[in-house]
Write a protein that holds these residues in place. Structure first.
Motif, short mmCIF file in Angstrom:
data_model
loop_
_atom_site.label_atom_id
_atom_site.label_comp_id
_atom_site.label_asym_id
_atom_site.label_seq_id
_atom_site.Cartn_x
_atom_site.Cartn_y
_atom_site.Cartn_z
N THR A 198 0.82 -1.21 0.00
CA THR A 198 0.00 0.00 0.00
C THR A 198 0.86 1.26 0.00
OG1 THR A 198 -0.17 0.11 2.42
CG2 THR A 198 -1.82 -1.20 1.25
N LYS A 199 2.14 1.15 0.38
CA LYS A 199 3.03 2.31 0.41
C LYS A 199 3.82 2.48 -0.89
CE LYS A 199 3.54 1.88 5.40
NZ LYS A 199 4.44 1.62 6.55
N LEU A 200 3.80 1.47 -1.74
CA LEU A 200 4.55 1.54 -3.00
C LEU A 200 3.87 2.52 -3.95
CD1 LEU A 200 5.33 -2.25 -3.56
CD2 LEU A 200 6.84 -0.49 -2.63
N GLY A 201 4.64 3.46 -4.46
CA GLY A 201 4.09 4.46 -5.36
C GLY A 201 3.51 5.66 -4.65
N THR A 202 3.54 5.64 -3.32
CA THR A 202 3.04 6.78 -2.53
C THR A 202 4.21 7.69 -2.15
OG1 THR A 202 1.21 5.47 -1.62
CG2 THR A 202 1.85 7.44 -0.41
N ASP A 203 4.04 8.97 -2.37
CA ASP A 203 5.08 9.95 -2.04
C ASP A 203 4.54 10.90 -0.98
OD1 ASP A 203 7.46 11.25 -2.11
OD2 ASP A 203 7.16 12.23 -4.04
N THR A 204 5.31 11.09 0.08
CA THR A 204 4.89 12.01 1.14
C THR A 204 5.89 13.14 1.27
OG1 THR A 204 5.89 10.52 2.76
CG2 THR A 204 3.52 10.32 2.41
N MET A 205 5.72 14.00 2.24
CA MET A 205 6.34 15.31 2.23
C MET A 205 7.86 15.30 2.42
SD MET A 205 4.93 18.62 4.27
CE MET A 205 5.45 20.28 3.83
N PHE A 206 8.37 14.50 3.37
CA PHE A 206 9.77 14.59 3.74
C PHE A 206 10.52 13.30 3.36
CE2 PHE A 206 7.46 17.32 6.67
CZ PHE A 206 8.14 18.52 6.50
N GLN A 207 11.55 13.44 2.54
CA GLN A 207 12.37 12.30 2.16
C GLN A 207 13.24 11.87 3.33
OE1 GLN A 207 15.98 12.83 -0.19
NE2 GLN A 207 15.16 11.40 -1.71
N THR A 208 13.31 10.55 3.57
CA THR A 208 14.17 10.02 4.62
C THR A 208 15.35 9.24 4.07
OG1 THR A 208 12.74 8.08 4.84
CG2 THR A 208 12.32 9.92 6.32
N VAL A 209 15.11 8.37 3.09
CA VAL A 209 16.19 7.56 2.50
C VAL A 209 16.08 7.62 0.99
CG1 VAL A 209 17.38 5.35 2.53
CG2 VAL A 209 15.92 5.98 4.46
N PRO A 210 17.02 8.25 0.29
CA PRO A 210 16.99 8.21 -1.17
C PRO A 210 17.19 6.79 -1.68
CG PRO A 210 19.04 9.19 -0.37
CD PRO A 210 18.16 9.02 0.81
N THR A 211 16.72 6.54 -2.87
CA THR A 211 16.73 5.17 -3.40
C THR A 211 18.13 4.57 -3.46
OG1 THR A 211 14.81 5.77 -4.75
CG2 THR A 211 15.96 3.74 -5.34
N ASP A 212 19.14 5.38 -3.79
CA ASP A 212 20.48 4.82 -3.95
C ASP A 212 21.11 4.41 -2.62
OD1 ASP A 212 20.82 7.37 -2.98
OD2 ASP A 212 22.47 7.89 -4.30
N LEU A 213 20.49 4.73 -1.50
CA LEU A 213 20.99 4.29 -0.20
C LEU A 213 20.24 3.08 0.35
CD1 LEU A 213 21.71 7.63 1.73
CD2 LEU A 213 23.31 6.16 0.49
N ILE A 214 19.20 2.65 -0.34
CA ILE A 214 18.42 1.49 0.11
C ILE A 214 19.09 0.22 -0.41
CG2 ILE A 214 16.19 0.33 0.05
CD1 ILE A 214 14.89 3.06 -0.38
N THR A 215 19.53 -0.62 0.50
CA THR A 215 20.15 -1.89 0.10
C THR A 215 19.10 -2.93 -0.27
OG1 THR A 215 21.90 -1.45 1.71
CG2 THR A 215 21.78 -3.68 0.83
N ARG A 216 18.05 -3.04 0.55
CA ARG A 216 17.04 -4.07 0.34
C ARG A 216 15.67 -3.55 0.74
NH1 ARG A 216 17.14 -9.94 0.59
NH2 ARG A 216 19.36 -9.85 1.13
#
Length: 314
Positions: A198-216
């Motif tokens: 349900t959270k996939l494709g949802t964008d909210t106000m404050f970024q916490t982890v950019p995609t290039d820092l997500i390992t898994r």
């Protein structure tokens, strides 16, 4: 139901009213047109846009089976004797309940719910951050929480959030929570995001982890009709995020996004093995270059004293 809980999943709505998700989705679309609620992928929430955030009571009733399956898979990533950080959230709370069985584990957290889940685990050490209590999600936030994380280094961070997109990464609706999550990320060599479909494709106000820092990413299998969630998973995989998917209805699958027994997404693993920071004091050496004090020390204290005396003469 949305007014009572703040958010509700289409699957839960269909179960309660004993009809199909297709029918529920059509009715939710009509209610959104009247301004009574906002649709989200896999569910609906009270109107409010980017800035609205549901409290713990509302979140705890949303996608419960999916969160349980995600927590089961995520717990398998944690090894005996490991040191990790676990952020705030209802999914990370489910993870913490399973971590109580891992011997020799050290868990750093800003979540009272995570700490409570591990409070009676004899073989798990819990380290809490400082900070100010945020009652809506029982988390410690603010400068006190962030400062207590400075200088910390662990193997993995387990985080959740309000939304996840391939373009922007993990995000949340609260600025204070986002700041602490960023500090948790800085303390870890790898970042594992726990997010149901349900959270996939949802964008909210404050970024916490950019995609290039997500390992898994550990998530659940999106419904067959949810093309946007499937597209988002593929986009995340294309950017180097390793995807682990739990099967539908609370079951689990292997480390692939194809569901039980299916082929995995073509994700390339991108481990971020960052060396542990050591106490490296920089001192001036010959030629004006900066040299590590640890390297100078290997040549013996006499050599270092001679070099310092030579520098003074110059």
């Amino acid at each position: 139901m949305v007014r009572a809980n703040g958010a509700v999943s289409l699957r839960e709505l269909a179960r309660v009213v004993q009809t199909s998700e297709v029918t529920v989705r059509r009715d939710v679309r009509a209610l959104e047109a009247e301004g009574l609620l906002d649709r989200r992928h896999g569910g609906a929430v009270l109107p409010g846009g980017f800035t609205r955030e549901s409290g713990f009571p509302q979140k705890s009733h949303l996608a419960t089976a999916e969160k349980t399956a995600i927590a089961d898979l995520a717990a398998n990533l944690v090894e005996e004797g490991e040191a990790i950080v676990v952020g705030a959230g209802t999914t990370t709370q489910e993870l913490a309940r399973r971590l109580a069985r891992v011997p020799g584990l050290t868990v750093v957290t800003n979540s009272l719910l995570v700490a409570q889940a591990l409070a009676h685990a004899n073989r798990v050490e819990v380290v809490m951050t400082g900070g100010t209590l945020r009652g809506s999600n029982y988390a410690l936030v603010g400068s006190g929480a962030e400062q207590s994380l400075h200088g910390l280094r662990v193997s993995r961070a387990f985080l959740s959030g309000s939304g996840l997109t391939a373009e922007r990464g993990l995000s949340t609706s609260n600025m204070l929570s986002a700041s602490v999550d960023r500090a948790l990320v800085q303390a870890a060599a790898e970042v594992v995001v726990l997010a149901d479909h349900t959270k996939l494709g949802t964008d909210t106000m404050f970024q916490t982890v950019p995609t290039d820092l997500i390992t898994r990413l550990v998530t659940d299998e999106p419904p067959a009709h949810d093309d946007r969630a499937a597209t988002e998973l593929q986009a995340l995989a294309d950017q180097g995020v390793q995807i682990t998917v739990a099967g539908g209805q609370g079951g689990s699958a292997g480390a692939g996004a194809g569901g039980p027994g299916g082929d995995s997404l073509p994700a390339r693993q991108q481990r971020r093995d960052v060396p542990l920071p050591g106490p490296r004091r920089q001192v001036p050496g010959a030629g004006g270059q900066l040299r590590s004090a640890s390297i100078l020390g290997e040549q013996g204290p006499g050599a270092e004293r001679a070099r310092v005396a030579d520098m003074r003469r110059r």
